[in-house]
Design a protein around this motif. Structure first.
Motif, short mmCIF file in Angstrom:
data_model
loop_
_atom_site.label_atom_id
_atom_site.label_comp_id
_atom_site.label_asym_id
_atom_site.label_seq_id
_atom_site.Cartn_x
_atom_site.Cartn_y
_atom_site.Cartn_z
N MET A 365 -28.26 -95.60 76.90
CA MET A 365 -27.46 -96.55 77.56
C MET A 365 -28.81 -97.01 78.66
O MET A 365 -29.37 -96.74 78.97
CB MET A 365 -26.97 -95.88 78.77
CG MET A 365 -26.30 -94.62 78.40
SD MET A 365 -25.31 -93.28 79.75
CE MET A 365 -25.19 -94.34 81.03
N GLY A 366 -27.91 -98.22 78.94
CA GLY A 366 -29.17 -99.67 79.66
C GLY A 366 -27.97 -100.01 80.73
O GLY A 366 -27.19 -99.95 80.85
N GLY A 367 -29.29 -101.47 80.72
CA GLY A 367 -28.81 -102.13 82.46
C GLY A 367 -28.84 -101.39 83.74
O GLY A 367 -29.37 -100.80 83.99
N ARG A 419 -32.00 -101.79 71.73
CA ARG A 419 -30.63 -101.62 70.62
C ARG A 419 -29.28 -101.61 71.29
O ARG A 419 -28.97 -100.65 72.47
CB ARG A 419 -30.92 -99.82 69.61
CG ARG A 419 -32.26 -100.46 69.25
CD ARG A 419 -32.91 -99.21 68.03
NE ARG A 419 -34.08 -100.01 67.58
CZ ARG A 419 -35.52 -99.33 68.23
NH1 ARG A 419 -35.21 -98.42 69.36
NH2 ARG A 419 -35.81 -99.24 67.20
N PRO A 420 -28.33 -101.25 70.41
CA PRO A 420 -27.44 -100.90 71.20
C PRO A 420 -27.11 -99.74 71.50
O PRO A 420 -27.21 -99.18 70.63
CB PRO A 420 -26.54 -101.35 69.99
CG PRO A 420 -26.81 -102.15 68.96
CD PRO A 420 -28.07 -101.88 68.68
N GLU A 421 -25.96 -99.81 72.85
CA GLU A 421 -25.56 -98.22 72.99
C GLU A 421 -24.84 -97.57 71.92
O GLU A 421 -24.55 -97.80 70.94
CB GLU A 421 -25.07 -97.93 73.83
CG GLU A 421 -25.23 -97.00 74.87
CD GLU A 421 -23.91 -96.96 76.65
OE1 GLU A 421 -23.00 -95.62 76.54
OE2 GLU A 421 -23.80 -98.12 76.63
N VAL A 422 -25.43 -96.20 71.89
CA VAL A 422 -25.37 -95.34 70.87
C VAL A 422 -23.58 -94.72 71.45
O VAL A 422 -23.31 -94.18 72.82
CB VAL A 422 -25.52 -93.57 70.74
CG1 VAL A 422 -25.50 -93.04 69.12
CG2 VAL A 422 -27.25 -94.57 70.00
N HIS A 423 -22.52 -95.37 70.35
CA HIS A 423 -21.17 -94.28 70.75
C HIS A 423 -21.14 -93.50 69.60
O HIS A 423 -20.80 -93.86 68.58
CB HIS A 423 -20.06 -95.59 70.59
CG HIS A 423 -20.09 -96.21 72.72
ND1 HIS A 423 -20.49 -96.16 73.29
CD2 HIS A 423 -20.65 -97.67 72.54
CE1 HIS A 423 -19.90 -97.29 74.00
NE2 HIS A 423 -20.41 -97.92 73.89
#
Length: 516
Positions: A365-367, A419-423
């Motif tokens: 998670m970022g931001g 990197r894109p968040e892991v969903h």
């Protein structure tokens, strides 16, 4: 002294490779490498073309071969951009065969507060590096300040600085490493010394440096025939890059279910840590898949939903909005008569802080992340929580900042995401009717958590549940019910109920009064 068990589990599928990092059996990181990914990994270097500088943003849009243009801000150009541009032009044209930089004259540095239009123009070729993979509708974020990462060192072309990781505490060790690196560093290259270089000798550092200089030289050779735009230096395969970034002497096992990957990993470890080659094991069982053997499938299903259960009945609710993530900490139905409300709040908050640190890494998670902890009136307790959260997140490789708690119990965290968040989808089709339900594997954990809370205040407990679940709890030796008996010293009567839906269950006391 207690020894942490740190294991890397690598599972290979037809077109994906999954990497799970376990600490004492608990999943703390999960990475997925797809063959059909867009081919833009953090660290890749491209020869790219400037599409157009945009004075209003003081940035340029750059064609790197992705469907969306990459974004290059003035502050990401690096002070020695003119030298890089001149070098790139000469090498691409075949006019420069010496890639060592020792005789290459440096141009004057650019003004740190200058304008993009003064240094870049449309259709110009430039070497750039991916610093953030394409996420959602955005193209990759790039920099023209290049760096090539190795095990102990990071090579920075067109620089002369030597800097040492801030995580190395000892001033003597910092001075020793700086002296060693200055003695072997070639002219025209800067070097960043990574944390894992602590205690290493000159031979190990020199070997790593030579490996990086070879990579640089190979990249320059590719430039002479490369299309503009195209990739000229790719990151090593994901297994090697993950090992390079997370591996250290504390690892106790690496388990891989693919023979080719197993040999690749052994070869890579032979280079970076020969004494640890023996911990790499080829998992060959056909009966139990690798991720199930290490309880990873169950942990994935319990860790990626909106609600995350923790010990002692506490749980987190994780919500995502366009701008930020919100995590709400809940104590559950707890009755601690012996403890004050403040003590209970601190206990739950500390359990939650450890789980939140894990969740941020696990989901990447970022931001901005806002955590609503349970209110605590005592400022000392708020400090204990803040210090504990910082300690729990100290292992996190992503850059992050944690602000002290507000008087309302809110803690703000900013965390870099590259990197894109892991969903991961954790719900499954409902076998009884249309729609989706929580994964059945979760119901057993929920029943156990409710039982732990209820049984303290009730001498006799009866569980009513769907026949499938009832059978699962009572069959086999030792059955789950038998394990409950050994743990709680009370026998739980289980009654199958045909009328219940698949995941429905209720506890009753001996008089038939519902307890949950």
């Amino acid at each position: 002294m207690y020894r942490v068990n740190k294991e890397l589990i690598i599972r290979s599928g037809s077109n994906t490779v999954d990497f799970a990092l376990l600490k004492d059996g608990k999943l703390i990181e999960l990475h997925r490498d797809r063959e059909d990914d867009n081919g833009f990994q953090v660290g890749d270097i491209f020869i790219a073309k400037i599409r157009k500088p945009v004075p209003g943003l003081n940035a340029a849009f750059v064609n790197v071969g992705f469907e969306k243009d990459a974004f290059l801000h003035y502050h990401d150009l690096g002070p020695n951009l003119p030298t890089l541009l001149k070098f790139t032009k000469l090498v691409s044209a075949g006019k420069l065969k010496d890639f060592t930089l020792k005789n290459f004259p440096f141009e004057p540095e650019i003004d740190k507060d200058g304008a993009i239009t003064e240094v870049l123009s449309a259709n110009q070729s430039v070497l750039v590096q991916i610093v953030k993979e394409p996420i959602s509708t955005k193209g990759p974020r790039i920099s023209s300040e290049l760096s090539i990462a190795g095990r102990y060192l990071v090579l920075v072309p067109f620089s002369d600085r030597v800097s040492i990781s801030q995580k190395i505490d000892s001033k003597e060790e910092k001075d020793r490493l700086k002296k060693l690196v200055l003695a072997v560093k070639p002219k025209g290259f800067g070097v960043i010394v990574r944390t894992v270089a602590e205690g290493k000798n000159v031979d190990e550092l020199e070997k790593d440096l030579q490996y990086l200089l070879d990579k640089w030289s190979n990249m320059c050779t590719r430039l002479t025939t490369a299309m503009h735009p195209s990739k000229v230096l790719g990151e090593v395969n994901r297994a090697s890059s993950i090992l390079r970034d997370v591996f250290n002497d504390t690892f106790t096992g690496i388990h891989i279910d693919d023979e080719e990957l197993y040999y690749q990993t052994k070869d890579y470890l032979q280079e970076i840590a020969p004494s640890k080659v023996s911990i790499v094991k080829h998992y060959q069982s056909k009966e139990v898949p690798l991720f199930e053997k290490y309880n990873i499938e169950r942990q994935i299903k319990t860790s990626f939903g909106k609600t995350v259960s923790m010990s002692k009945g506490a749980y987190l609710i994780i919500e995502h909005t366009e701008a930020l993530h919100v995590i709400d900490v809940n104590s559950g139905n707890r009755s601690n008569k012996a403890q004050s409300q403040e003590d209970t709040a601190l206990e739950v908050n500390l359990i939650a802080a450890a789980e939140i640190a894990r969740q941020l890494r696990l989901r990447d998670m970022g931001g901005i992340i806002v955590v609503d902890f349970i209110d605590m009136g005592n400022p000392e307790n708020r400090k204990v929580l803040y210090d504990f959260l910082r300690e729990e997140m100290s292992d996190d490789k992503a850059k992050h900042k944690i602000l002290p708690p507000s008087k309302f119990g809110l803690i703000q965290i900013t965390r870099q995401r590259v990197r894109p968040e892991v969903h991961i989808k954790t719900k499954e089709e409902n076998p009884n009717e249309n729609g989706e339900i929580e994964a059945p594997i979760l119901v057993i954990d929920k029943i156990a958590a409710d039982l732990e809370r209820i049984i303290k205040d009730n001498k006799s407990v009866v569980l009513n549940t769907h026949p499938f679940v009832s059978a699962y709890l009572t069959q086999g030796f030792p059955s789950i019910r038998m394990k409950w008996f050994l743990e709680h010293k009370k026998w739980i009567k289980i009654i199958p109920r045909d009328a219940y839906t698949y995941l429905e269950y209720h506890f009753f006391d001996k008089d038939g009064k519902q307890l949950n």
